[in-house]
Enzyme design. Structure first.
Site, short mmCIF file in Angstrom:
data_model
loop_
_atom_site.label_atom_id
_atom_site.label_comp_id
_atom_site.label_asym_id
_atom_site.label_seq_id
_atom_site.Cartn_x
_atom_site.Cartn_y
_atom_site.Cartn_z
N GLY A 97 34.92 67.36 30.64
CA GLY A 97 35.97 67.85 30.94
C GLY A 97 36.82 69.38 31.19
O GLY A 97 35.90 70.50 30.86
N ASP A 262 27.57 68.12 34.61
CA ASP A 262 28.53 68.09 34.70
C ASP A 262 28.90 69.27 36.61
O ASP A 262 30.08 69.41 36.40
CB ASP A 262 29.73 68.41 33.41
CG ASP A 262 28.93 69.51 32.51
OD1 ASP A 262 27.34 69.73 32.55
OD2 ASP A 262 29.24 70.99 33.11
#
Ligand code: AMP
Ligand code: MG
Length: 499
Positions: A97, A262
């Site tokens: 995240g 990511d």
């Protein structure tokens, strides 16, 4: 799209919309950036500012610097940190995240290359629920590198997120040593990553997976709606863009350094600049990231890893695509797209207008020569453009790059014969080659000089280097030293994941 015609927005009148914030709350956490003491402007890109209609003079106002430090919220923005997961160095890493990036929202884009809207994101703006062990900050060093490289890549014509500005603060953060912190403002139509999809796949949340895929398709790939299976079409299109991006990286000698899922853009952009590097003394096995002991992300590995990452995306999209065979078929495009794009780029780099069967041999021999002699990647291609077909005596600056001159002479003879075959004209070919083989790239040592000065509050070299890198294909005789081989001290520079 109906982008505004005026280029005179003040920072406070940027017409924010917050499309990502309109996704369900599971996709992010709303939060405010954490202020930093006494922020100051380190650098700003006027050309990036123009892409959002922002008056570049705005950066002279302290209020605006405060806004891009995260100390003041721009009117209309709804800051948030997004959740995603990812494979890091080939291993499933679970939830990651935005650990230090805060999305402000999106504004209209005037960028012909990326029309529509562009998001503004502050990187290094403080803790988020996804910071894990990190401090939510970025150091001045890595922020300057990201800033310069984003703008340099854009000028090279390679799909990338842009960098609007870097704001510094004397607040120290701890890395190997205490370092000055900074906040970089990045721009891209979206920062959704492969890992954003993997997140919902691995948590078995098919509903969110679909919401995200629909959001990405409707917003960025609307034409795919007409396809019988839009999710398969999405995978195929992202695969295609990724393959083309890999070819563009290889052709300019760019190494990303951390190609974790990511860090892979769903739009096929170069994003998340960290321990990147440009190839200097050629070595296909070069590893630019000191933290990458195994060389997973070495130069020659990048195209394979790009494919591996698309495969990971395909797996994550499988619940939406349906049949494994359909996902596999979508991924199959990768190899061909990559080969064709690289081939076209190499023909351009070599100034070849036609395609001959023997070209593969010529190109292979060239890379063998480059590997054996460790010639400087950028200088080699640049000076190759100056070659004169019938005048080997004029080759001295090119030939002098090689330790093994006879090896160069042997290859150059074949190259000349090939140029003869298509009646290549020196001046015309030179102009074409110089338009694709940059003279100026962001060498690590150049970035380091700018960083060292910036750490002493002299930001002139950041601005100077930006100006040089914005025109990578121009001769710029007054800036010749920026095209020079790295000095001896540069061999000691190490770039790692620490940022
Ligand atoms: P990277 O490989 O640099 O893209 O980072 C991987 C993950 O670590 C991302 O989720 C980042 O947001 C997070 N991260 C990296 N550095 C920090 C930091 N200093 N503070 C918080 N999170 C970080
Ligand atoms: Mg990242």
């Amino acid at each position: 799209m109906n982008a505004p015609a005026v280029l005179t927005h003040r920072a406070d009148t940027l017409p924010f919309e917050n499309s990502f914030a309109n996704l369900p709350p599971a996709f992010y956490t709303r939060l405010q950036p954490t202020p930093v003491p006494s922020p100051y402007l380190v650098g700003a890109s006027a050309s990036a500012a123009r892409l959002i209609g922002l008056d570049p003079l705005e950066f002279e106002r302290q209020e605006v610097v405060e806004a891009f430090a995260g100390n003041r919220i721009l009117p209309g923005s709804e800051p948030l940190a997004a959740v995603y997961s990812g494979h890091q160095f080939g291993v499933w890493a679970g939830q990651l995240g935005d650990g230090r990036a805060i999305l402000l929202g999106d504004v209209p884009s005037l960028d012909d290359a990326m029309p529509g809207r562009t998001e503004l994101q502050l990187k290094g703006a403080g803790l988020t629920p996804f910071s894990r062990m990190g401090d939510g900050r970025a150091v001045l060093r890595s922020s300057i590198r990201e800033f310069l490289c984003s703008e340099a890549m854009a000028a090279l014509g390679i799909p990338t997120s842009r960098a609007l500005c870097v704001v510094g603060s004397d607040m120290l953060v701890m890395r190997e040593t205490p370092e000055t912190s900074a906040i970089a403002t990045r721009m891209a139509p979206s920062f959704v990553r492969f890992g954003s999809f993997e997140h919902w796949f691995y948590t078995e949340r098919n509903e969110e997976l679909k919401v995200l895929a629909d959001y990405v398709i409707d917003r960025f790939y609307p034409d795919l709606r007409a396809q019988p299976n839009p999710y398969r079409a999405l995978l195929e299109e992202v695969t295609r863009r990724t393959a083309e991006l890999m070819a563009q990286w290889q052709a300019v000698g760019f190494m990303h350094g951390v190609m974790n899922t990511d860090n892979m853009s769903i739009l096929g952009l170069t994003i998340d600049y960290g321990p990147f590097g440009f190839m200097e003394a050629f070595d296909a096995k070069h590893i630019c990231n000191h933290s990458d002991r195994g060389g997973r992300y070495a130069y020659y590995m990048q195209p394979k890893i790009g494919h591996w990452n698309c495969f990971a995306l395909g797996q994550a999209l499988l619940p939406l695509i349906g049949e494994v065979g359909d996902a596999q078929a979508a991924l199959e495009a990768y190899g061909g797209v990559y080969e064709r794009k690289l081939d076209a780029l190499l023909h351009d780099k070599l100034g070849l207008r036609t395609v001959q069967e023997s070209d593969k041999g010529l190109v292979d021999a060239m890379f063998n020569l480059m590997q054996a002699t460790h010639v400087d990647f950028t200088l080699f291609f640049r000076r190759l453009g100056d070659l004169q077909v019938d005048n080997p005596a004029a080759d001295a600056p090119l030939r002098d790059l090689f330790i093994d001159r006879p090896a160069f002479d042997a290859w150059a003879a074949d190259y000349r014969a090939r140029l003869h075959q298509e009646n290549s004209v020196d001046g015309e070919r030179r102009a074409r080659m110089h338009a694709v083989n940059p003279k100026y790239i962001l060498r690590n040592y150049l970035a380091q000089v700018a960083i060292d000065k910036a750490q002493k509050k002299d930001f002139s070299e950041v601005a100077k280097l930006l100006a040089v890198l914005e025109r990578p294909f121009d001769e710029q005789p007054e800036n010749e030293q920026y095209a020079a081989l790295p000095p001896d001290w540069a061999s000691e520079l190490e770039v790692s994941c620490s940022s």
